[in-house]
Design an enzyme around this catalytic site. Structure first.
Site, mmCIF file in Angstrom:
data_model
loop_
_atom_site.group_PDB
_atom_site.id
_atom_site.type_symbol
_atom_site.label_atom_id
_atom_site.label_comp_id
_atom_site.label_asym_id
_atom_site.label_seq_id
_atom_site.Cartn_x
_atom_site.Cartn_y
_atom_site.Cartn_z
ATOM 1 N N LYS A 119 12.154 -26.121 -6.199
ATOM 2 C CA LYS A 119 10.998 -25.232 -6.785
ATOM 3 C C LYS A 119 10.899 -23.980 -5.839
ATOM 4 O O LYS A 119 10.256 -22.922 -6.210
ATOM 5 C CB LYS A 119 9.855 -26.046 -6.796
ATOM 6 C CG LYS A 119 10.011 -27.286 -7.601
ATOM 7 C CD LYS A 119 10.621 -27.183 -9.034
ATOM 8 C CE LYS A 119 10.816 -28.297 -9.622
ATOM 9 N NZ LYS A 119 11.835 -28.049 -10.824
ATOM 10 N N GLU A 203 0.323 -23.969 -2.952
ATOM 11 C CA GLU A 203 -0.308 -23.071 -3.827
ATOM 12 C C GLU A 203 -1.476 -23.066 -3.815
ATOM 13 O O GLU A 203 -2.112 -23.899 -3.613
ATOM 14 C CB GLU A 203 0.548 -23.249 -5.014
ATOM 15 C CG GLU A 203 1.852 -22.946 -5.227
ATOM 16 C CD GLU A 203 2.226 -23.251 -6.766
ATOM 17 O OE1 GLU A 203 3.399 -23.179 -6.887
ATOM 18 O OE2 GLU A 203 1.427 -23.264 -7.403
ATOM 19 N N HIS A 238 0.464 -36.468 -15.830
ATOM 20 C CA HIS A 238 1.746 -35.656 -15.992
ATOM 21 C C HIS A 238 2.306 -35.932 -17.127
ATOM 22 O O HIS A 238 3.639 -35.480 -17.218
ATOM 23 C CB HIS A 238 2.421 -35.677 -14.763
ATOM 24 C CG HIS A 238 1.474 -35.028 -13.462
ATOM 25 N ND1 HIS A 238 0.891 -33.536 -13.606
ATOM 26 C CD2 HIS A 238 0.956 -35.575 -12.405
ATOM 27 C CE1 HIS A 238 0.056 -33.607 -12.518
ATOM 28 N NE2 HIS A 238 0.351 -34.733 -11.914
ATOM 29 N N ARG A 295 16.755 -28.259 -19.242
ATOM 30 C CA ARG A 295 17.188 -29.250 -20.379
ATOM 31 C C ARG A 295 16.481 -28.809 -21.845
ATOM 32 O O ARG A 295 15.479 -27.795 -21.581
ATOM 33 C CB ARG A 295 16.695 -30.588 -19.925
ATOM 34 C CG ARG A 295 15.028 -30.563 -19.831
ATOM 35 C CD ARG A 295 14.545 -32.126 -19.461
ATOM 36 N NE ARG A 295 13.038 -31.890 -19.598
ATOM 37 C CZ ARG A 295 12.332 -31.748 -18.829
ATOM 38 N NH1 ARG A 295 12.960 -31.429 -17.642
ATOM 39 N NH2 ARG A 295 11.124 -31.815 -18.961
HETATM 40 C C1 MV4 Z 1 -0.452 -26.660 -10.440
HETATM 41 C C2 MV4 Z 1 -1.646 -26.763 -11.049
HETATM 42 C C3 MV4 Z 1 -3.080 -26.060 -10.427
HETATM 43 N N1 MV4 Z 1 -2.686 -25.135 -9.606
HETATM 44 N N2 MV4 Z 1 -0.324 -25.572 -9.553
HETATM 45 C C4 MV4 Z 1 1.639 -30.439 -12.378
HETATM 46 C C5 MV4 Z 1 3.088 -30.383 -13.075
HETATM 47 C C6 MV4 Z 1 3.816 -29.409 -12.311
HETATM 48 N N3 MV4 Z 1 4.960 -28.891 -12.888
HETATM 49 C C7 MV4 Z 1 2.760 -28.363 -11.829
HETATM 50 N N4 MV4 Z 1 1.577 -28.895 -12.029
HETATM 51 C C8 MV4 Z 1 0.356 -28.411 -11.953
HETATM 52 N N5 MV4 Z 1 0.643 -27.218 -10.893
HETATM 53 C C9 MV4 Z 1 -1.384 -24.780 -9.206
HETATM 54 N N6 MV4 Z 1 -1.209 -23.969 -8.205
HETATM 55 C C10 MV4 Z 1 -1.895 -27.736 -11.823
HETATM 56 C C11 MV4 Z 1 -1.102 -28.672 -12.329
HETATM 57 C C12 MV4 Z 1 -1.193 -29.564 -13.202
HETATM 58 C C13 MV4 Z 1 -0.741 -29.721 -14.417
HETATM 59 C C14 MV4 Z 1 0.215 -28.759 -15.127
HETATM 60 C C15 MV4 Z 1 0.826 -28.804 -16.231
HETATM 61 C C16 MV4 Z 1 0.425 -29.874 -16.893
HETATM 62 C C17 MV4 Z 1 -0.423 -30.746 -16.645
HETATM 63 C C18 MV4 Z 1 -0.927 -30.669 -15.462
HETATM 64 C C19 MV4 Z 1 -2.034 -31.431 -15.019
HETATM 65 C C20 MV4 Z 1 -2.468 -31.616 -13.729
HETATM 66 C C21 MV4 Z 1 -2.087 -30.546 -12.949
#
Ligand code: MV4
Length: 507
Positions: A119, A203, A238, A295
């Site tokens: 990442k 972040e 998630h 994917r």
């Molecule tokens: C975040 C976020 C809030 N702020 N990054 C969760 C999965 C991963 N791919 C990144 N995720 C998140 N990153 C920042 N800076 C909130 C999430 C997140 C989230 C993102 C996508 C779908 C569902 C989620 C559920 C909780 C938190």
């Protein structure tokens, strides 16, 4: 320049293996299944032209063993391997191994999988390609000395993420400075044990974002297009549960910006094949790059329904070395599609996986309804794998029609033998916030804080009571009819036995 693929080994199981086999059949390509000991009677095995056992049920002894899969591919004369999603789909070593063995890996180049899988590398690539990324700090190589100053600059709350993570694994929200050291340490320790890579970064934490992803498609000749967005905000822990396209809050301008951003990182990373660029969209409509999934994703059918494309077919064409047959201006959206993931889980017990034998399995159909199922009636749902047993994807002229049809189809759906998320989806389809399109990644948490998805559906309880009464009545009658007739096989069993080969199989 191009190499025709005639035979594909599908290194997966369940609905995605079936999905890939359907594309194979459409293209007159021979499909090869692999299966573990508990999947002998699985639908993907019945669907395949050939099938080979690759060992015991636990996936690290079967579906994840590179040697076994490569061995079958070579022995059966496959030209290519399709990994589906999960298992080996984002494993750069496996992709490389395929190439080394003279097999086509249907997916991006191993280098691309490796670099985007990190990442921190992906973030740097995104920066280089001018994508907006969440304000944050790179912690690799800088030591931990400056973390407090960095977090202060980013501004609390910060989110600590694992470099090797993704999909939310190893994330930690940190509200204030006192909690930072511990969070970094636990996250690093967890990441080290889960991924063998303890690097973490942080972040700015966005409190209530929407999760929107862009489907990309790229060939080996430097052409890249995007197939618009999927709205994937409705998830729990998630795990996505409902996806749709287009996003109810998208505008043509934002779509164009996010689409171009996705294409930029695709070109920057030398991407080949189908992929997904994930973004967070803030309440003020600013968007931030998250990660690239290298994917075909679970939710790809919603994109297929609104673009009219067959993504697996496109993946195969690209893998054969063909040029994309479409340019960006050929892509337009028609109508609206919603996907409900049907999990063998019990929503009343905190979504605990539910195992058992499918005793009744009737799929919905009719206008706009597509079901990608990995199971057939009388299948056992094993404990060893992902509990998602099917996806129901519904298309409508607009979102309203798609929701109405989804509700109709969910009512038609019959599964017994295992608990499923069908009833849960019915509740969400009636939620006024969902109906108005007002959703974020916090939707389920905010709307159903006690996981109470059944209470609203008292209609269902009444029906259950009627069903139970009927079942008892029928049983008692059967006992009366059959008394004095020892071990009589029911007609249903006899008919099923006679027609075994016609049940479920496509031919
Ligand atoms: C975040 C976020 C809030 N702020 N990054 C969760 C999965 C991963 N791919 C990144 N995720 C998140 N990153 C920042 N800076 C909130 C999430 C997140 C989230 C993102 C996508 C779908 C569902 C989620 C559920 C909780 C938190």
């Amino acid at each position: 320049m191009t190499q025709k693929i005639n035979k594909i080994l599908i290194a997966n199981r369940g609905e995605i293996a079936v999905r890939v086999m359907r594309a194979c059949r459409d293209l007159d390509i021979t499909s090869v299944a692999v299966f573990s000991d508990c999947d002998q009677t699985a639908y993907h095995v019945r669907m395949a032209d050939e099938a080979y056992n690759i060992g015991p049920a636990p996936s690290n002894e079967s579906y994840l063993v590179h040697d076994k899969i490569i061995d079958v591919a070579k022995r059966c004369g496959a030209d290519a391997i399709h990994p589906g999603y999960g298992f080996l789909a984002e494993n750069a070593d496996f992709a490389q191994r395929c190439i080394d063995e003279g097999l086509i890996f249907i997916g991006p180049k191993p280098e691309t999988i490796r670099s985007l899988g990190d990442k921190l590398v992906a973030r740097k690539m995104a920066q280089k390609a001018d994508l907006p990324i969440t304000p944050g700090a790179q912690l690799d190589g800088q030591g931990w000395a400056d973390t407090h100053r960095l977090a202060e600059e980013v501004g609390y709350p910060v989110l600590v993420k694992a470099a090797a993570g993704g999909g939310g694994k190893g994330m930690r929200v940190v509200e204030s400075q006192e909690l930072l050291d511990e969070a970094l340490e636990t996250a690093a320790r967890e990441a080290k044990s889960a991924f063998g890579d303890g690097r973490v970064y942080m972040e700015k934490y966005l409190a209530r974002p929407r999760h929107i992803e862009i489907q990309i498609l790229c060939d080996q000749h430097g052409n890249a297009i995007h197939l618009c967005e999927r709205e994937c905000s409705i998830q729990r822990r998630h795990q996505k549960v409902i996806e749709e396209s287009p996003s109810p809050l998208m505008t043509p301008e934002l779509r164009e910006k996010m689409g171009s951003a996705a294409v930029s990182i695709a070109l920057e990373s030398g991407y080949v094949g189908a992929g997904t660029v994930e973004f967070l969209v803030d309440e003020d409509m600013s968007f931030y790059f998250l990660e690239v999934n290298t994917r075909l994703q679970v939710e790809h059918p919603v994109t297929e329904m609104v673009t009219g494309l067959d993504l697996v077919k496109e993946q195969i064409a690209v893998a054969e070395g063909r040029k994309l047959r479409l340019t960006q201006s050929d892509i337009s959206l028609n109508g609206h599609a919603i996907e409900c993931r049907i999990y063998a889980e019990n929503p009343e017990e905190g979504f605990m996986p539910s195992t058992g034998t499918l005793k009744n399995y009737r799929l919905p159909s009719g206008p706009g309804v597509r079901v990608d199922s990995g199971v057939v009636i009388f299948n056992d749902i094993p404990i060893y794998y992902d509990p998602m047993i099917a996806k129901m994807i519904v298309w409508g002229q607009n979102r309203e029609e798609a929701i109405a049809r989804t509700k109709r189809a969910l009512e038609e759906y019959r599964i017994s033998g295992v608990k499923t998320t069908i009833g849960f989806h019915r509740v969400v389809m009636d939620n006024p916030k969902f109906v108005s399109g007002d959703i974020s990644t916090k939707f389920l948490q905010e709307e159903y804080p006690d996981n109470n998805y059944t209470q609203l559906d008292d209609n269902l309880r009444e029906k259950a009571a009627i069903a139970a009464a009927l079942e008892t009545f029928i049983r008692e009658r059967k006992i009366a009819v059959n008394s004095g007739n020892k071990r009589r096989q029911s007609n249903w069993t006899a008919v099923y036995r006679r027609n075994l080969s016609h049940f479920g199989g496509s031919r």
